[in-house]
Design a protein around this motif. Structure first.
Motif, PDB file in Angstrom:
ATOM      1  N   PRO A 156      85.255  23.823  53.252  1.00  0.00           N
ATOM      2  CA  PRO A 156      85.063  24.912  52.292  1.00  0.00           C
ATOM      3  C   PRO A 156      84.619  24.441  50.903  1.00  0.00           C
ATOM      4  O   PRO A 156      83.937  25.194  50.195  1.00  0.00           O
ATOM      5  N   GLU A 157      84.996  23.228  50.527  1.00  0.00           N
ATOM      6  CA  GLU A 157      84.587  22.706  49.218  1.00  0.00           C
ATOM      7  C   GLU A 157      83.084  22.483  49.137  1.00  0.00           C
ATOM      8  O   GLU A 157      82.511  22.445  48.042  1.00  0.00           O
ATOM      9  N   ARG A 158      82.436  22.327  50.293  1.00  0.00           N
ATOM     10  CA  ARG A 158      81.014  22.023  50.338  1.00  0.00           C
ATOM     11  C   ARG A 158      80.169  23.137  50.962  1.00  0.00           C
ATOM     12  O   ARG A 158      78.968  23.204  50.722  1.00  0.00           O
ATOM     13  N   LEU A 159      80.802  23.958  51.778  1.00  0.00           N
ATOM     14  CA  LEU A 159      80.039  24.955  52.535  1.00  0.00           C
ATOM     15  C   LEU A 159      80.574  26.362  52.282  1.00  0.00           C
ATOM     16  O   LEU A 159      81.731  26.655  52.574  1.00  0.00           O
ATOM     17  N   PRO A 160      79.750  27.259  51.743  1.00  0.00           N
ATOM     18  CA  PRO A 160      80.176  28.651  51.572  1.00  0.00           C
ATOM     19  C   PRO A 160      80.100  29.417  52.892  1.00  0.00           C
ATOM     20  O   PRO A 160      79.537  28.933  53.880  1.00  0.00           O
ATOM     21  N   VAL A 161      80.675  30.597  52.905  1.00  0.00           N
ATOM     22  CA  VAL A 161      80.402  31.510  54.017  1.00  0.00           C
ATOM     23  C   VAL A 161      78.950  31.957  53.899  1.00  0.00           C
ATOM     24  O   VAL A 161      78.336  31.841  52.834  1.00  0.00           O
ATOM     25  N   TYR A 162      78.386  32.478  54.986  1.00  0.00           N
ATOM     26  CA  TYR A 162      76.973  32.822  54.933  1.00  0.00           C
ATOM     27  C   TYR A 162      76.648  33.951  55.899  1.00  0.00           C
ATOM     28  O   TYR A 162      77.326  34.193  56.893  1.00  0.00           O
ATOM     29  N   ILE A 163      75.568  34.651  55.559  1.00  0.00           N
ATOM     30  CA  ILE A 163      74.932  35.639  56.428  1.00  0.00           C
ATOM     31  C   ILE A 163      73.453  35.274  56.435  1.00  0.00           C
ATOM     32  O   ILE A 163      72.837  35.148  55.379  1.00  0.00           O
ATOM     33  N   TRP A 164      72.890  35.078  57.621  1.00  0.00           N
ATOM     34  CA  TRP A 164      71.546  34.529  57.725  1.00  0.00           C
ATOM     35  C   TRP A 164      70.695  35.469  58.566  1.00  0.00           C
ATOM     36  O   TRP A 164      70.936  35.658  59.756  1.00  0.00           O
ATOM     37  N   GLN A 165      69.682  36.048  57.925  1.00  0.00           N
ATOM     38  CA  GLN A 165      68.708  36.869  58.634  1.00  0.00           C
ATOM     39  C   GLN A 165      67.691  35.937  59.282  1.00  0.00           C
ATOM     40  O   GLN A 165      66.669  35.588  58.684  1.00  0.00           O
ATOM     41  N   LEU A 166      67.955  35.577  60.507  1.00  0.00           N
ATOM     42  CA  LEU A 166      67.133  34.605  61.216  1.00  0.00           C
ATOM     43  C   LEU A 166      65.830  35.229  61.735  1.00  0.00           C
ATOM     44  O   LEU A 166      65.750  36.445  61.911  1.00  0.00           O
ATOM     45  N   PRO A 167      64.847  34.391  62.031  1.00  0.00           N
ATOM     46  CA  PRO A 167      63.689  34.859  62.797  1.00  0.00           C
ATOM     47  C   PRO A 167      64.063  34.919  64.279  1.00  0.00           C
ATOM     48  O   PRO A 167      63.570  34.167  65.120  1.00  0.00           O
ATOM     49  N   ALA A 168      64.996  35.783  64.600  1.00  0.00           N
ATOM     50  CA  ALA A 168      65.582  35.900  65.938  1.00  0.00           C
ATOM     51  C   ALA A 168      66.042  37.346  66.115  1.00  0.00           C
ATOM     52  O   ALA A 168      66.047  38.124  65.162  1.00  0.00           O
ATOM     53  N   PRO A 169      66.454  37.749  67.316  1.00  0.00           N
ATOM     54  CA  PRO A 169      66.841  39.149  67.533  1.00  0.00           C
ATOM     55  C   PRO A 169      68.001  39.630  66.674  1.00  0.00           C
ATOM     56  O   PRO A 169      68.057  40.804  66.311  1.00  0.00           O
ATOM     57  N   GLN A 170      68.957  38.737  66.367  1.00  0.00           N
ATOM     58  CA  GLN A 170      70.136  39.144  65.607  1.00  0.00           C
ATOM     59  C   GLN A 170      70.357  38.208  64.424  1.00  0.00           C
ATOM     60  O   GLN A 170      69.978  37.033  64.465  1.00  0.00           O
ATOM     61  N   SER A 171      70.974  38.732  63.382  1.00  0.00           N
ATOM     62  CA  SER A 171      71.450  37.890  62.293  1.00  0.00           C
ATOM     63  C   SER A 171      72.671  37.112  62.751  1.00  0.00           C
ATOM     64  O   SER A 171      73.319  37.476  63.742  1.00  0.00           O
ATOM     65  N   ILE A 172      73.005  36.067  62.020  1.00  0.00           N
ATOM     66  CA  ILE A 172      74.249  35.349  62.267  1.00  0.00           C
ATOM     67  C   ILE A 172      75.066  35.313  60.986  1.00  0.00           C
ATOM     68  O   ILE A 172      74.547  35.519  59.891  1.00  0.00           O
ATOM     69  N   TYR A 173      76.342  35.080  61.148  1.00  0.00           N
ATOM     70  CA  TYR A 173      77.209  34.828  60.000  1.00  0.00           C
ATOM     71  C   TYR A 173      78.181  33.731  60.395  1.00  0.00           C
ATOM     72  O   TYR A 173      78.410  33.483  61.594  1.00  0.00           O
ATOM     73  N   GLY A 174      78.747  33.058  59.403  1.00  0.00           N
ATOM     74  CA  GLY A 174      79.631  31.963  59.762  1.00  0.00           C
ATOM     75  C   GLY A 174      80.448  31.453  58.598  1.00  0.00           C
ATOM     76  O   GLY A 174      80.363  31.956  57.469  1.00  0.00           O
ATOM     77  N   PHE A 175      81.208  30.408  58.897  1.00  0.00           N
ATOM     78  CA  PHE A 175      82.256  29.930  58.010  1.00  0.00           C
ATOM     79  C   PHE A 175      82.249  28.408  57.946  1.00  0.00           C
ATOM     80  O   PHE A 175      81.691  27.739  58.825  1.00  0.00           O
ATOM     81  N   PRO A 176      82.899  27.866  56.951  1.00  0.00           N
ATOM     82  CA  PRO A 176      83.096  26.417  56.935  1.00  0.00           C
ATOM     83  C   PRO A 176      84.113  26.006  57.997  1.00  0.00           C
ATOM     84  O   PRO A 176      84.703  26.848  58.680  1.00  0.00           O
ATOM     85  N   LEU A 177      84.307  24.729  58.111  1.00  0.00           N
ATOM     86  CA  LEU A 177      85.307  24.178  59.026  1.00  0.00           C
ATOM     87  C   LEU A 177      86.699  24.479  58.490  1.00  0.00           C
ATOM     88  O   LEU A 177      87.021  24.153  57.341  1.00  0.00           O
ATOM     89  N   ILE A 178      87.519  25.111  59.306  1.00  0.00           N
ATOM     90  CA  ILE A 178      88.891  25.441  58.927  1.00  0.00           C
ATOM     91  C   ILE A 178      89.814  24.606  59.813  1.00  0.00           C
ATOM     92  O   ILE A 178      89.834  24.772  61.033  1.00  0.00           O
TER      93      ILE A 178
END
Length: 396
Positions: free
Chosen positions: A254-276
């Motif tokens: 979490p200190e290096r990686l924020p949460v994210y929402i990514w509008q990919l060039p793909a059928p669906q967007s993705i979202y994700g988290f740092p390593l917990i």
């Protein structure tokens, strides 16, 4: 006092809350903390893994690409969670920042909104949040876990992050009980109906009366209201993928990686988290699908190997060079949606003493603490945040 009169008083409340997940636990806590007599009922015992309030983490963001009307609820929820942390000693909210990534060409929509990045920026401006717009090169330099294109861009702020859904529900139910709320688990509601100037609720165990009923039934909302799929229930799969090289794990923290929402060039967007947690516990990534409807009773809760392979090949491998095709864990959860990813926070069309809250559509948890407070204030006739855009009219 005669026994019959005593039992009648014990079954009569200022408010009954039906469903004790994200919104219901918050509403029950807020009612009890205001001195109201409140009964919380759930057919299960939250938190559990059969609805929408599980999976270790949920994104929270004040700049909401779904529209600026959501920002006050997310902002207020942050304040409430910090207060609950101080009361319970729990770790609920981590503000490690947010990236919303998009780019040129055909992109997947975010929460059914193809202009998700642009509306996120507009919401941030209206909420007066400090943010940056990063180009592809800067994204890679700051956050090397992402394989972005040079012409990609991202919104970035530092006030967003993630919350722990199971702990939030547990904490609010704990505080509700401490404040005098009666909680009834494993008790299924059979019907509710007007009763003079209040509402009568019948379960498989007893009959109760209250001045107000708040329905926060999540994916069971159609069953409780007797509707025929007015709310769309969709199956969502959460995946945790392993790291290719364990020595890379600091880049995923979490200190290096924020949460994210990514509008990919793909059928669906993705979202994700740092390593917990530990590296071997994997990194959580998910997509969102709004097409195939289901119900809580018929949803397939297992995840097939071909789903995992398809997820990695389409949404993970090309965009996260540091992640391995080994899937450490999967979970299935449910979205309860209305069109355009809207919320419903409104009074029952035919029963003024019944408040219905289905503020989910896949992005509800970040708002849940404030929605619960708002529901309590509505039930008690107190001033509250604006819910005029979340009415039944024009939504379902």
């Amino acid at each position: 006092m005669p026994q019959e009169k005593k039992e009648e008083m014990e079954r009569s409340f200022d408010a009954i809350v039906l469903g004790l997940g994200a919104m219901g636990s918050a509403a029950t806590y807020q009612l009890a903390s205001r001195g109201a007599s409140v009964l919380g009922i759930d057919q299960l015992k939250p938190p559990h893994e059969l609805g929408s309030t599980h999976g270790d983490t949920r994104i929270t963001r004040i700049a909401c690409g779904e529209g600026p009307e959501y920002s006050p609820f997310a902002k207020r929820s942050h304040e409430i969670w910090r207060d609950i942390e101080s009361r319970t000693g729990r770790d609920l909210l981590t503000q490690n920042g947010l990236l919303v990534i998009s780019g040129k060409g055909q992109r997947a929509a975010g929460h059914e909104n193809p202009e998700f990045l642009r509306t996120t920026v507009a919401a941030a401006d209206q909420a007066k949040i400090r943010y940056e717009i990063l180009d592809g090169k800067t994204i890679r330099e700051r956050f090397p876990v992402f394989n972005v294109n040079d012409d990609d861009e991202a919104y970035f702020d530092k006030v967003s992050g993630f919350v722990r859904p199971e702990s939030c529900v547990e904490a609010q139910l704990q505080l509700a009980a401490t404040s005098g709320a009666m909680l009834r688990f494993y008790e299924k509601v059979l019907k509710f109906e007007p009763d003079g100037d209040g509402v009568q609720v019948t379960t498989g165990v007893s009959t109760y009366r209250a001045k107000k009923l708040i329905i926060t039934a999540g994916p069971w909302i159609n069953q409780v209201l007797g509707l025929d799929r007015q709310f769309s229930i969709t199956r969502q799969v959460l995946y945790w993928f392993g790291l290719k090289n364990q020595h890379q794990y600091p880049e995923f923290l979490p200190e290096r990686l924020p949460v994210y929402i990514w509008q990919l060039p793909a059928p669906q967007s993705i979202y994700g988290f740092p390593l917990i947690g530990h590296p071997e516990q994997g990194v959580k990534i998910a997509t969102e699908q709004y097409v195939d409807a289901t119900t809580p009773d018929t949803v397939r809760r297992s995840v097939f190997p071909d789903e995992i392979t398809r997820m990695f090949r389409t949404y993970v491998g090309p965009f996260f060079p540091g992640l391995d095709e080994t899937c450490v864990k999967t979970k299935v959860c449910l979205y309860t949606c209305v069109k355009n990813a809207r919320f419903i926070i409104d009074r029952h069309p035919d029963m003024k003493n019944v408040i219905i809250a289905s503020p989910c559509s896949g992005h509800g948890f970040k708002h849940s603490a404030a929605v619960g407070e708002t529901l309590a204030q509505m039930a008690l006739g107190q001033s509250h945040l604006d819910v005029s855009k979340f009415s039944f009219s024009g939504v379902i």
